[in-house]
Motif scaffolding. Structure first.
Motif, short mmCIF file in Angstrom:
data_model
loop_
_atom_site.label_atom_id
_atom_site.label_comp_id
_atom_site.label_asym_id
_atom_site.label_seq_id
_atom_site.Cartn_x
_atom_site.Cartn_y
_atom_site.Cartn_z
N LEU A 181 0.81 -1.23 0.00
CA LEU A 181 0.00 0.00 0.00
C LEU A 181 0.83 1.26 0.00
O LEU A 181 0.58 2.21 -0.74
CB LEU A 181 -0.84 0.06 1.28
CG LEU A 181 -2.21 -0.52 1.34
CD1 LEU A 181 -2.83 -0.12 2.67
CD2 LEU A 181 -3.04 0.02 0.20
N SER A 182 1.82 1.26 0.91
CA SER A 182 2.48 2.52 1.25
C SER A 182 3.80 2.71 0.53
O SER A 182 4.37 3.80 0.57
CB SER A 182 2.76 2.57 2.75
OG SER A 182 1.59 2.26 3.45
N ASP A 183 4.31 1.65 -0.11
CA ASP A 183 5.62 1.77 -0.72
C ASP A 183 5.62 1.22 -2.14
O ASP A 183 5.61 2.00 -3.11
CB ASP A 183 6.63 1.03 0.18
CG ASP A 183 8.04 1.19 -0.33
OD1 ASP A 183 8.30 2.18 -1.03
OD2 ASP A 183 8.89 0.31 -0.04
N THR A 184 5.57 -0.10 -2.29
CA THR A 184 5.68 -0.71 -3.62
C THR A 184 4.65 -0.14 -4.60
O THR A 184 5.00 0.30 -5.70
CB THR A 184 5.47 -2.24 -3.52
OG1 THR A 184 6.01 -2.68 -2.28
CG2 THR A 184 6.13 -2.95 -4.67
N ASP A 185 3.37 -0.16 -4.20
CA ASP A 185 2.32 0.34 -5.11
C ASP A 185 1.93 1.79 -4.83
O ASP A 185 1.23 2.40 -5.63
CB ASP A 185 1.05 -0.54 -4.99
CG ASP A 185 1.28 -1.93 -5.55
OD1 ASP A 185 2.25 -2.10 -6.32
OD2 ASP A 185 0.51 -2.85 -5.21
N MET A 186 2.36 2.33 -3.69
CA MET A 186 2.03 3.72 -3.30
C MET A 186 0.57 4.04 -3.68
O MET A 186 0.29 4.96 -4.42
CB MET A 186 3.01 4.69 -3.98
CG MET A 186 2.90 6.14 -3.57
SD MET A 186 3.24 6.52 -1.85
CE MET A 186 5.02 6.50 -1.79
N VAL A 187 -0.36 3.22 -3.14
CA VAL A 187 -1.77 3.36 -3.53
C VAL A 187 -2.33 4.71 -3.09
O VAL A 187 -3.09 5.36 -3.81
CB VAL A 187 -2.59 2.21 -2.91
CG1 VAL A 187 -4.05 2.33 -3.33
CG2 VAL A 187 -2.01 0.88 -3.33
N CYS A 188 -1.94 5.14 -1.89
CA CYS A 188 -2.41 6.44 -1.42
C CYS A 188 -1.20 7.22 -0.91
O CYS A 188 -0.16 6.64 -0.64
CB CYS A 188 -3.43 6.28 -0.30
SG CYS A 188 -2.74 5.51 1.16
N VAL A 189 -1.35 8.52 -0.79
CA VAL A 189 -0.25 9.34 -0.28
C VAL A 189 -0.55 9.69 1.17
O VAL A 189 -1.31 10.62 1.47
CB VAL A 189 -0.06 10.60 -1.14
CG1 VAL A 189 1.07 11.45 -0.60
CG2 VAL A 189 0.19 10.21 -2.59
N SER A 190 0.01 8.90 2.09
CA SER A 190 -0.25 9.13 3.52
C SER A 190 0.45 10.40 3.97
O SER A 190 1.61 10.62 3.63
CB SER A 190 0.26 7.94 4.33
OG SER A 190 -0.37 6.77 3.88
#
Lengths: 310, 550
Positions: free
Chosen positions: B500-509
């Motif tokens: 979610l947060s790195d490989t695919d960077m689905v959203c920008v936390s």
């Protein structure tokens, strides 16, 4: 007169019907959905559909309107989506607050407005007059919710006995009524002054003075009474506005009146409540204007209602 | 001489008029005061040695029946009166309330066995039995109830049949005797016991609830096993809760809780300053105004949520992971938190909130690197920049969105959004076509299933306007759902969070939000672990209160 009355009442009913239809239509094409808000972000489509069905929101628009209008004739304004209470109950409770607030505010406004207007007129051109008239400009221009917040900070926080919110005990009325009434007081003051000045120059006043009447009696009985007619005209319009509720002032003082009820429920898309509020306010305005129109005939016989009977 | 007389006369007239009209005004105000309404209902606090806690909050706006309401303002009141089998303390640990111990679970994770505490009484005098538990869930699944909480529990065997109107009894709950029952699930669902600890699983007394019918949860119509019970509740003005003398959990600390409803935040805070209430929420917008003068009365707390820029992966250019990474690199999160949020937040290191098992504590704050962002955009085919448009934000996130707009402009992204109201925003998102928005996604309890599965799992991410589909990520989510070993679950979530947060960077936390409340120094044990204010532990130090009020 009777004919005129019937015509006016029929016209009023037509206006109310149009308002209800337009509001209903606008509310239905407005983006946003009460159920989606109610269920929050995790709701799945099936849940949304189930809840929508339970609330009767999946019926076609004309059917919803017909059911609603049939309900209105039997005194049933529907049920709030969120609060699950009959809309009529919510309205009755909200309206009782708005009405109390409106009546007290307007009485204060009238008292202050008349006094300031009379004093200004009697001291035309003097510093007192100029000072008071400058204040009335401020009163008319300053938004009442802003006055409300100033009053809370500078009076409510300073004097423990004066509450900064609510509307239960008599003392609770002080700040909201001042903030709501100020605008009306200012406009009444200006009209009273103008109207007084007009009357003051007339012959009968000179006669009254020459007769040796006391100054107080001259002002109250002869001047003010004759200056009242334009003031009454303004009162009609003001009452209609006041009874429609004041959303911002009501919010600031935490008073659950019609204005607050309306806006709270627009943001939630609680359609039955919004619809109820609009129709209620519309009825009040239509009735008030009807009464004002009829009063003209009573106050001034020169204004004739319906040619045939003249 | 003449002038003086002129001045005096109008004043006399004025006085006469004022007296006359003021008299009318007073009469009206007196006549319209509610019968029996006391002038100062909440100002008697502590005067007679009674402990009264006055809490200010926004009106809850709907019902206190937590099967129907989803609001935290409702839960704050309902949770003092009705209790679930278990609950979360203010450190987000689950504890048993109406049970003797945590339930035992079968090998395959589908059958839970419960034992109720004996001698627990509802405040109407009836005793709590397994029958009430079954009744509560059957009520929830009966379509006529209009419950909204059922989606948390519809994995119970037979729930779907009831929801479809095919059954009137819940097959999945079996009663052994008054104090023993089992709940059978259709499939293993690891967070089930946590769902039972939420307000949505409040246990209702069968007799009183049936009797109340549709009015259950309306006004003061609510009975439970909780530490407090209603004396009165006007949803527009104030609720008065009094101590439950027979509380099964021991002595209750306060004599009364007054929850006073303020729809205007400024008025609520002025009421706090004025001493009309003892505690209330302090929104971020007013933090700077109060943080100096009231620093000793402000307590910060960190709900289990993350604020992020949610992107729609179906729409160009956000469908390219390099663009999403470029957006992330363009934002200086530390600066954002310090200046835009007034320090009320923690810069994000990953999507999963730090208090939720599975969060990788070794991660640094997301990198801020304008050069690298530009380079990634060029690689993605946008060397001259790109426009991202059509997004919607709510009023509350407008400042944040504007700040992000500024950051993105630096790297050549033209970020265009509209500000809309909550209702428009909700329905637009649900279509799955909203290009981007800002949201803070909060978990009800510290479990990644709540924070991740509900938003990003393939089948769910459509209605959040994300449209993320990665079979490997979904498999991790599925496995973690049915695994009963908590440490193993945390490991699975850590892997999923990396997607979610790195490989695919689905959203920008962006950041983990900080909330805060104001409480007078004599209020003891006030703590908030997540989104709901729990008042049951709060105590009042009467001596300190007397000293404070001088």
């Amino acid at each position: 007169m009777k004919r005129y009355l019937v015509k006016r009442v029929l016209l009023a009913l037509g206006i109310l019907f149009s308002i209800s239809l337009i509001t209903f239509f606008i509310l239905h094409i407005m983006p946003g959905d009460a159920v989606a808000l109610m269920l929050g972000d995790t709701a799945d489509p099936n849940t949304l559909e189930t809840v929508r069905h339970n609330l009767g929101m999946d019926k076609p628009f004309p059917q919803q309107y017909l059911e609603w209008i049939m309900g209105v004739f039997t005194g049933d304004l529907g049920t709030s989506y969120f609060q699950r209470k009959p809309v009529a109950d919510l309205l009755l409770s909200a309206f009782s607050y708005t009405a109390k607030l409106a009546v007290v505010s307007y009485i204060i406004a009238l008292a202050v407005g008349l006094v300031v207007g009379v004093v200004s007129a009697l001291n035309r051109g003097a510093i007192l007059d100029r000072g008071l008239m400058t204040l009335t400009v401020v009163g008319i221009s300053a938004p009442s919710f802003w006055i409300a917040i100033l009053l809370q900070i500078f009076i409510g926080l300073r004097f423990k006995a004066i509450p900064i919110s609510g509307l239960e005990a008599p003392i609770d009325y002080l700040l909201p009524c001042i903030s709501l009434g100020l605008r009306y007081a200012a406009s009444i003051a200006r009209i009273t002054r103008t109207s007084m000045l007009e009357v003051m120059g007339q012959d009968f006043i000179r006669t009254a003075r020459a007769k040796g009447l006391s100054p107080l009696r001259t002002v109250l009985v002869h001047m003010l009474r004759n200056a009242l007619i334009p003031i009454i005209t303004v009162i009609g319009a003001d009452i209609g506005t006041l009874f429609a509720g004041s959303m911002l002032t009501e919010s600031v003082f935490n008073i659950n009146g019609v204005g607050k009820l309306l806006v709270d429920n627009i943001t939630k898309r609680d359609i039955p409540v919004v619809q109820g509020c609009v129709i209620c306010v519309a009825i009040i305005c239509v009735v008030v204007y009807l009464i004002v129109d009829l009063l003209y005939a009573v106050v001034d016989p020169n204004i004739r209602l319906g040619g045939e009977e003249a | 001489m003449k002038k003086k007389r002129n001045l005096f006369r109008p004043f006399a007239a004025a006085l006469a008029l004022a007296l006359l009209l003021a008299g009318c005004g007073n009469g009206d105000a007196d006549g319209s005061a509610a019968p029996g309404a006391s002038t100062e209902p909440s100002q008697s606090a502590g005067a007679d040695g009674r402990k009264v806690f006055r809490f200010g909050q926004a009106p809850y706006g709907d019902t206190l029946d937590m099967q129907i309401s989803t609001g935290s303002a409702s839960a704050a009141i309902a949770d003092e009166i009705t209790e679930s089998l278990l609950r979360f303390d203010d450190d987000n640990n689950e504890e048993v309330v109406l049970l003797t111990d945590f339930p035992t679970v079968s090998e395959d994770g589908t059958v839970y066995s419960f034992e109720l505490k004996q001698g627990v009484k509802f405040t109407n005098g009836t005793e709590l039995t397994a029958r009430d538990v079954k009744f509560t869930f059957e009520r929830m699944f009966t379509p006529a109830t209009g419950a909204k909480s059922f989606s948390y529990f519809n994995m119970i065997v037979g729930a779907k049949d009831m929801l479809d109107g095919k059954a009137t009894e819940l097959a999945g709950i079996e009663i052994q005797d008054d104090y023993h029952f089992t709940i059978t699930l259709e499939y293993a669902f690891a967070p089930f016991v946590k769902n039972l600890g939420t307000s949505y699983a409040d246990i209702f007394p069968e007799d009183a609830c049936t009797q109340a019918g549709d009015s259950w949860g309306i006004d003061a119509n609510l009975v439970g096993t909780g530490p407090y019970k209603f004396q009165s509740n006007d949803p527009n003005t104030e609720a008065v809760l009094v101590k439950n003398e027979d509380y099964h959990g021991g002595e209750v600390k306060l004599d009364e809780i007054h929850v006073i409803y303020y729809s205007d935040t400024t008025t609520k805070l002025l009421a706090y300053e004025n001493g009309d209430i003892d505690a209330c929420d302090l929104p971020a917008a007013q933090l700077s105004q109060y943080k100096d003068a009231y620093s000793d009365q402000i307590t910060a707390y960190y709900p289990l949520g993350t604020c992020f820029l949610s992107l729609n992966l179906d729409i160009a250019p956000m469908n390219d992971v390099r663009v999403r990474q470029a957006i992330s690199l363009a934002v200086n999160r530390e600066e954002l938190v310090e200046y835009v949020l007034d320090g009320a937040g923690i810069p994000a290191t990953t999507y999963l909130n730090p208090s939720i098992p599975g969060h990788d504590d070794s991660l640094p704050v997301y990198e801020y690197n304008v050069e690298r962002a530009r380079q990634l955009l060029a690689e993605a085919g946008y060397p001259d920049g790109v426009t991202i448009e059509g997004g919607m934000v709510r009023q509350a996130e407008q400042t944040l969105a504007t700040a992000i707009q500024g950051y993105l402009a630096e790297v050549g992204i033209n970020f265009v959004f509209d500000t809309v109201d909550n209702a428009t925003w909700s329905s637009e998102r649900a279509t799955g076509k909203l290009p981007f928005t800002f949201i803070t996604w909060n978990a009800l309890y510290a479990d990644a299933d709540f924070q991740v599965y509900n938003y990003f799992y393939g089948a769910n991410s459509g209605r959040q306007s994300v449209n993320y589909s990665n079979p490997e990520f979904d498999r991790l989510m599925d496995d973690a759902r049915s695994d009963t070993d908590e440490s193993h679950r945390a490991e699975l979530y850590k892997q999923a969070d990396k997607f979610l947060s790195d490989t695919d960077m689905v959203c920008v936390s962006l950041y983990y939000p900080q909330f805060q409340f104001l409480a007078k120094p004599y209020v003891k044990n006030m703590k908030v672990g997540n989104l709901i204010y729990h008042l049951w532990n709060i105590d009042i130090d009467l001596d300190a209160q007397a000293a404070f009020n001088g």
